[in-house]
Design a protein around this motif. Structure first.
Motif, PDB file in Angstrom:
ATOM      1  N   LEU A 147      -3.532   9.261   2.217  1.00 13.38           N
ATOM      2  CA  LEU A 147      -3.276   8.664   3.528  1.00 13.38           C
ATOM      3  C   LEU A 147      -3.556   7.171   3.524  1.00 13.38           C
ATOM      4  O   LEU A 147      -2.749   6.365   4.001  1.00 13.38           O
ATOM      5  CB  LEU A 147      -4.143   9.359   4.587  1.00 13.38           C
ATOM      6  CG  LEU A 147      -4.141   8.733   5.981  1.00 13.38           C
ATOM      7  CD1 LEU A 147      -2.778   8.868   6.644  1.00 13.38           C
ATOM      8  CD2 LEU A 147      -5.219   9.367   6.854  1.00 13.38           C
ATOM      9  N   ILE A 148      -4.702   6.780   2.962  1.00 16.03           N
ATOM     10  CA  ILE A 148      -5.063   5.361   2.911  1.00 16.03           C
ATOM     11  C   ILE A 148      -4.071   4.589   2.051  1.00 16.03           C
ATOM     12  O   ILE A 148      -3.689   3.451   2.369  1.00 16.03           O
ATOM     13  CB  ILE A 148      -6.494   5.188   2.367  1.00 16.03           C
ATOM     14  CG1 ILE A 148      -7.506   5.662   3.404  1.00 16.03           C
ATOM     15  CG2 ILE A 148      -6.775   3.733   1.998  1.00 16.03           C
ATOM     16  CD1 ILE A 148      -7.452   4.900   4.725  1.00 16.03           C
ATOM     17  N   GLY A 149      -3.602   5.189   0.968  1.00 17.08           N
ATOM     18  CA  GLY A 149      -2.610   4.524   0.139  1.00 17.08           C
ATOM     19  C   GLY A 149      -1.323   4.250   0.899  1.00 17.08           C
ATOM     20  O   GLY A 149      -0.738   3.163   0.789  1.00 17.08           O
ATOM     21  N   ARG A 150      -0.876   5.210   1.688  1.00 20.05           N
ATOM     22  CA  ARG A 150       0.349   5.009   2.464  1.00 20.05           C
ATOM     23  C   ARG A 150       0.149   3.967   3.562  1.00 20.05           C
ATOM     24  O   ARG A 150       1.012   3.111   3.798  1.00 20.05           O
ATOM     25  CB  ARG A 150       0.811   6.342   3.064  1.00 20.05           C
ATOM     26  CG  ARG A 150       1.291   7.351   2.040  1.00 20.05           C
ATOM     27  CD  ARG A 150       1.945   8.546   2.696  1.00 20.05           C
ATOM     28  NE  ARG A 150       1.025   9.328   3.501  1.00 20.05           N
ATOM     29  CZ  ARG A 150       0.348  10.379   3.062  1.00 20.05           C
ATOM     30  NH1 ARG A 150       0.464  10.762   1.809  1.00 20.05           N
ATOM     31  NH2 ARG A 150      -0.442  11.054   3.866  1.00 20.05           N
ATOM     32  N   LEU A 151      -0.985   4.027   4.249  1.00 18.84           N
ATOM     33  CA  LEU A 151      -1.238   3.063   5.319  1.00 18.84           C
ATOM     34  C   LEU A 151      -1.425   1.650   4.766  1.00 18.84           C
ATOM     35  O   LEU A 151      -1.022   0.673   5.401  1.00 18.84           O
ATOM     36  CB  LEU A 151      -2.475   3.481   6.118  1.00 18.84           C
ATOM     37  CG  LEU A 151      -2.308   4.739   6.977  1.00 18.84           C
ATOM     38  CD1 LEU A 151      -3.646   5.122   7.623  1.00 18.84           C
ATOM     39  CD2 LEU A 151      -1.258   4.515   8.054  1.00 18.84           C
ATOM     40  N   ARG A 152      -2.020   1.559   3.602  1.00 16.77           N
ATOM     41  CA  ARG A 152      -2.202   0.237   2.986  1.00 16.77           C
ATOM     42  C   ARG A 152      -0.851  -0.386   2.662  1.00 16.77           C
ATOM     43  O   ARG A 152      -0.632  -1.583   2.908  1.00 16.77           O
ATOM     44  CB  ARG A 152      -3.047   0.384   1.719  1.00 16.77           C
ATOM     45  CG  ARG A 152      -3.364  -0.928   1.029  1.00 16.77           C
ATOM     46  CD  ARG A 152      -4.316  -0.700  -0.137  1.00 16.77           C
ATOM     47  NE  ARG A 152      -4.691  -1.946  -0.776  1.00 16.77           N
ATOM     48  CZ  ARG A 152      -5.570  -2.044  -1.765  1.00 16.77           C
ATOM     49  NH1 ARG A 152      -6.171  -0.949  -2.210  1.00 16.77           N
ATOM     50  NH2 ARG A 152      -5.867  -3.214  -2.297  1.00 16.77           N
ATOM     51  N   GLU A 163      -4.717  -9.913   1.718  1.00 14.45           N
ATOM     52  CA  GLU A 163      -6.153 -10.227   1.776  1.00 14.45           C
ATOM     53  C   GLU A 163      -6.782  -9.806   3.099  1.00 14.45           C
ATOM     54  O   GLU A 163      -8.012  -9.752   3.224  1.00 14.45           O
ATOM     55  CB  GLU A 163      -6.381 -11.718   1.545  1.00 14.45           C
ATOM     56  CG  GLU A 163      -5.727 -12.633   2.578  1.00 14.45           C
ATOM     57  CD  GLU A 163      -4.310 -13.015   2.224  1.00 14.45           C
ATOM     58  OE1 GLU A 163      -3.805 -13.974   2.811  1.00 14.45           O
ATOM     59  OE2 GLU A 163      -3.716 -12.351   1.343  1.00 14.45           O
ATOM     60  N   ALA A 164      -5.955  -9.511   4.107  1.00  5.33           N
ATOM     61  CA  ALA A 164      -6.475  -9.087   5.407  1.00  5.33           C
ATOM     62  C   ALA A 164      -6.194  -7.617   5.667  1.00  5.33           C
ATOM     63  O   ALA A 164      -6.310  -7.161   6.810  1.00  5.33           O
ATOM     64  CB  ALA A 164      -5.858  -9.938   6.518  1.00  5.33           C
ATOM     65  N   ASN A 165      -5.842  -6.867   4.644  1.00  9.21           N
ATOM     66  CA  ASN A 165      -5.482  -5.459   4.801  1.00  9.21           C
ATOM     67  C   ASN A 165      -6.744  -4.626   5.037  1.00  9.21           C
ATOM     68  O   ASN A 165      -7.560  -4.473   4.125  1.00  9.21           O
ATOM     69  CB  ASN A 165      -4.753  -4.964   3.551  1.00  9.21           C
ATOM     70  CG  ASN A 165      -4.055  -3.643   3.771  1.00  9.21           C
ATOM     71  OD1 ASN A 165      -4.504  -2.816   4.552  1.00  9.21           O
ATOM     72  ND2 ASN A 165      -2.956  -3.438   3.062  1.00  9.21           N
ATOM     73  N   PRO A 166      -6.925  -4.058   6.237  1.00  9.23           N
ATOM     74  CA  PRO A 166      -8.143  -3.290   6.500  1.00  9.23           C
ATOM     75  C   PRO A 166      -8.215  -1.999   5.695  1.00  9.23           C
ATOM     76  O   PRO A 166      -9.305  -1.479   5.445  1.00  9.23           O
ATOM     77  CB  PRO A 166      -8.061  -2.998   8.004  1.00  9.23           C
ATOM     78  CG  PRO A 166      -6.600  -3.019   8.316  1.00  9.23           C
ATOM     79  CD  PRO A 166      -6.020  -4.063   7.412  1.00  9.23           C
ATOM     80  N   PHE A 167      -7.066  -1.479   5.261  1.00  6.81           N
ATOM     81  CA  PHE A 167      -7.056  -0.237   4.492  1.00  6.81           C
ATOM     82  C   PHE A 167      -7.457  -0.462   3.039  1.00  6.81           C
ATOM     83  O   PHE A 167      -7.728   0.499   2.320  1.00  6.81           O
ATOM     84  CB  PHE A 167      -5.667   0.401   4.553  1.00  6.81           C
ATOM     85  CG  PHE A 167      -5.196   0.646   5.954  1.00  6.81           C
ATOM     86  CD1 PHE A 167      -5.699   1.700   6.695  1.00  6.81           C
ATOM     87  CD2 PHE A 167      -4.271  -0.202   6.551  1.00  6.81           C
ATOM     88  CE1 PHE A 167      -5.282   1.914   7.998  1.00  6.81           C
ATOM     89  CE2 PHE A 167      -3.844   0.002   7.852  1.00  6.81           C
ATOM     90  CZ  PHE A 167      -4.357   1.069   8.578  1.00  6.81           C
ATOM     91  N   GLY A 168      -7.492  -1.719   2.625  1.00  6.92           N
ATOM     92  CA  GLY A 168      -7.946  -2.044   1.283  1.00  6.92           C
ATOM     93  C   GLY A 168      -9.343  -2.632   1.264  1.00  6.92           C
ATOM     94  O   GLY A 168      -9.777  -3.148   0.237  1.00  6.92           O
ATOM     95  N   ALA A 169     -10.049  -2.548   2.390  1.00  5.96           N
ATOM     96  CA  ALA A 169     -11.393  -3.113   2.489  1.00  5.96           C
ATOM     97  C   ALA A 169     -12.351  -2.409   1.532  1.00  5.96           C
ATOM     98  O   ALA A 169     -12.195  -1.218   1.228  1.00  5.96           O
ATOM     99  CB  ALA A 169     -11.906  -3.016   3.920  1.00  5.96           C
TER     100      ALA A 169
END
Length: 220
Positions: A147-152, A163-169
């Protein structure tokens, strides 16, 4: 973040996580912020996206897999947007942080279908429990990771800066790692990826040949 596009709610496809009004109203008390959300959520799918429609035209395996992934990614993106709108107070995507993503993942746990044994459970670490137990159901690590991979990916496709991607925090990555490790211990399974066997190394073809008459000099 100025070019980040808002969520599209016009999609009417059925989703693995489907928010709808007047279905189930829940109040989340486990976090600092209170969230009142009406939703109907079915289990998250595993890596590869949602289920293909039975009425879909026949296609090659790779095309069908890509289509399922893209459809699932779109549904996940719209789902997260609905979650932000139902947030109290409402939260815009441009102000979303890794902490809000963690809040979303923890919220989804109540709709999980994976039994995760506690340390006090006699079946802790047992991959095939012989009897039922009262341990909680959670979202499986593989489902959350996918899920996080798709949202990212969707975040950047909609104009978000990497650099502002919250799903890659970093906090999200650490949380997923913690879920993976804790579920592996509780369920007695391993999530370790199998290492691929490397092909045998051959000497380069451009190796320098021995100097001429080397053998004759050595024999003298």
């Amino acid at each position: 973040m100025d070019s980040l596009r808002e969520f599209d709610t016009s999609n009417g496809d059925s989703a693995s996580i489907n928010f709808c009004t007047n279905t189930i109203t829940t109040t989340h008390h486990h976090h600092h912020q209170n969230i009142n959300t009406s939703m109907n959520i079915s289990p998250l799918t595993n890596v590869g996206g949602g289920m293909a429609s039975s009425s879909s035209p026949p296609a090659s395996s790779s095309t069908a897999t890509l289509s399922r992934y893209e459809n699932q990614k779109r549904r996940d993106w719209n789902t997260f947007g609905q979650y932000l709108r139902n947030h109290r107070p409402p939260l815009s995507l441009s102000r979303c942080s890794g902490a809000h993503v963690l809040e979303f993942l923890r919220y989804l746990d109540q709709f999980g279908k994976t039994k995760v044994h506690t340390q006090l459970c006699p079946f802790f670490g047992h991959p095939n429990p012989p009897a039922p137990c009262p341990c909680p159901l959670r979202q499986a690590w593989g489902s959350l990771d996918a899920l996080i991979g798709r949202l990212r990916a969707a975040f950047e496709e909609h104009g978000g800066k990497p650099e502002a991607n919250p799903f890659g925090a970093r906090a999200v990555r650490l949380y997923l790692r913690e879920v993976r490790d804790s579920q592996a211990k509780a369920r007695g399974i391993s999530y370790e990826k199998k290492k691929r066997k490397r092909p045998p190394q051959h000497p380069p073809n451009n190796a320098m040949p021995p100097p001429p008459n080397a053998s004759s000099h050595l024999s003298q």
